[in-house]
Scaffold this motif. Structure first.
Motif, PDB file in Angstrom:
ATOM      1  N   LEU A 111      -9.644 -37.504  -8.341  1.00  0.00           N
ATOM      2  CA  LEU A 111      -9.169 -36.143  -8.546  1.00  0.00           C
ATOM      3  C   LEU A 111      -8.836 -35.847 -10.002  1.00  0.00           C
ATOM      4  CD1 LEU A 111      -6.810 -35.764  -5.445  1.00  0.00           C
ATOM      5  CD2 LEU A 111      -9.119 -34.876  -5.730  1.00  0.00           C
ATOM      6  N   GLU A 296      -4.232 -28.199  -3.002  1.00  0.00           N
ATOM      7  CA  GLU A 296      -5.442 -27.403  -2.844  1.00  0.00           C
ATOM      8  C   GLU A 296      -6.681 -28.250  -2.571  1.00  0.00           C
ATOM      9  OE1 GLU A 296      -5.762 -25.253  -6.469  1.00  0.00           O
ATOM     10  OE2 GLU A 296      -4.068 -23.916  -6.044  1.00  0.00           O
ATOM     11  N   HIS A 297      -6.582 -29.583  -2.769  1.00  0.00           N
ATOM     12  CA  HIS A 297      -7.774 -30.429  -2.684  1.00  0.00           C
ATOM     13  C   HIS A 297      -7.703 -31.358  -1.477  1.00  0.00           C
ATOM     14  CE1 HIS A 297      -8.458 -28.939  -6.712  1.00  0.00           C
ATOM     15  NE2 HIS A 297      -9.649 -29.483  -6.671  1.00  0.00           N
TER      16      HIS A 297
END
Length: 300
Positions: A111, A296-297
């Motif tokens: 990420l 959000e991921h």
């Protein structure tokens, strides 16, 4: 004169830490400055917020009444920072973050690339350690916040869900179970396991789900217990047994054809990842932006 949020934050920190000196250290202020701000707040309300003795301080009746409002004010400021972080470019500086094993070694590295693309000025310093070490460093203001794999209870900490994961059955590609995509629990229990050590978050999730399905844990033939996910993966690759791990931790081995991810029929091993921080500390803008990015991921 009207009171301000800074004074409310100082009051809350003194109450949480139990002394003016501890609050001053946490807030990076001098003790006289902390005392002065609390006195100003007391003058504004016209009442004492703390009962002071030579050995300790305690909240007065008025102080107890003020605490929930102070807590709500701090929460609102955190929510405001999180909501506004996406609109600001002021994200320069180092973000000091602690993460437990699976998160730090297998989740965050994938990420960090999209994070850097969104916030190129943000510099992340990541320490991989166990939950106890993370709590200790946060308490000593050595970390902005931590990411852990299981909830903990700590009187000085706020814990918040940030990401979800799901463990799966992991087998070598040459294993007899590997010819199927989904296997039964009874078939699985016929084979030997290589597991993380007792007390690890990964093992706890697995055992809780088995117990929920009325499985006697003594039926699990554990041939080896290892202290890291990497060691478990190596043992499974070598054919010493099968295991239950996060698919995030075996993406490389699956791509190389060394391991295979399977589903156990009628079972799931969901788990939640959490952020943890001091209740008395307002996160800086880079930290709030980072946490919102995580929420959000998906791990997929």
């Amino acid at each position: 004169m009207a009171f301000n949020f800074h004074q409310l934050h100082i009051f809350y920190t003194v109450a949480e830490r139990g002394s003016f000196s501890a609050a001053a250290q946490a807030l990076h202020m001098t003790q006289p400055a902390v005392t002065m701000q609390v006195q100003s707040l007391e003058e504004h309300f016209g009442t004492r917020l703390f009962n002071r003795t030579t050995k300790r301080i305690q909240l007065s009746e008025a102080g107890h009444a003020l605490m929930p409002f102070a807590r709500r004010g701090i929460d609102l400021m955190r929510e405001t920072d999180a909501a506004m972080s996406r609109f600001t470019d002021d994200l320069a500086g180092r973000l000091l973050l602690g993460a437990s094993n699976t998160i730090g070694e297998y989740v965050l590295p994938r990420l960090l690339v999209p994070l850097g693309q969104r916030y190129p000025e943000m510099k992340v310093v990541l320490k991989i350690m166990n939950t106890t070490q993370i709590l200790d460093e946060i308490s000593r203001n050595q970390l902005d916040f931590g990411l852990i794999e299981a909830p903990v209870e700590h009187p000085d900490m706020t814990i918040t869900p940030v990401m979800q994961d799901e463990l799966k059955l992991i087998v070598p590609t040459q294993h007899t179970l590997a010819v199927q995509e989904q296997v039964t629990l009874e078939d699985v229990l016929e084979h030997s396991f290589v597991l993380r050590e007792k007390g690890s978050g990964t093992r706890q999730v697995m055992e809780e789900e088995l117990i929920r399905h009325h499985v006697d844990l003594s039926r699990i033939r554990t041939v080896m217990e290892l202290g890291s996910t990497g060691a478990v993966k190596s043992a499974v690759e070598a054919g010493l047994g099968i295991t239950v791990l996060s698919p995030s931790s075996v993406k490389h081995e699956v791509a190389l054809g060394l391991l295979k991810v399977l589903t156990i029929e009628g079972m799931s091993f969901p788990r939640q990842f959490y952020s943890i921080q001091l209740k008395s500390t307002l996160l800086r803008m880079p930290a709030t932006a980072f946490l919102q990015f995580l929420q959000e991921h998906s791990l997929d």
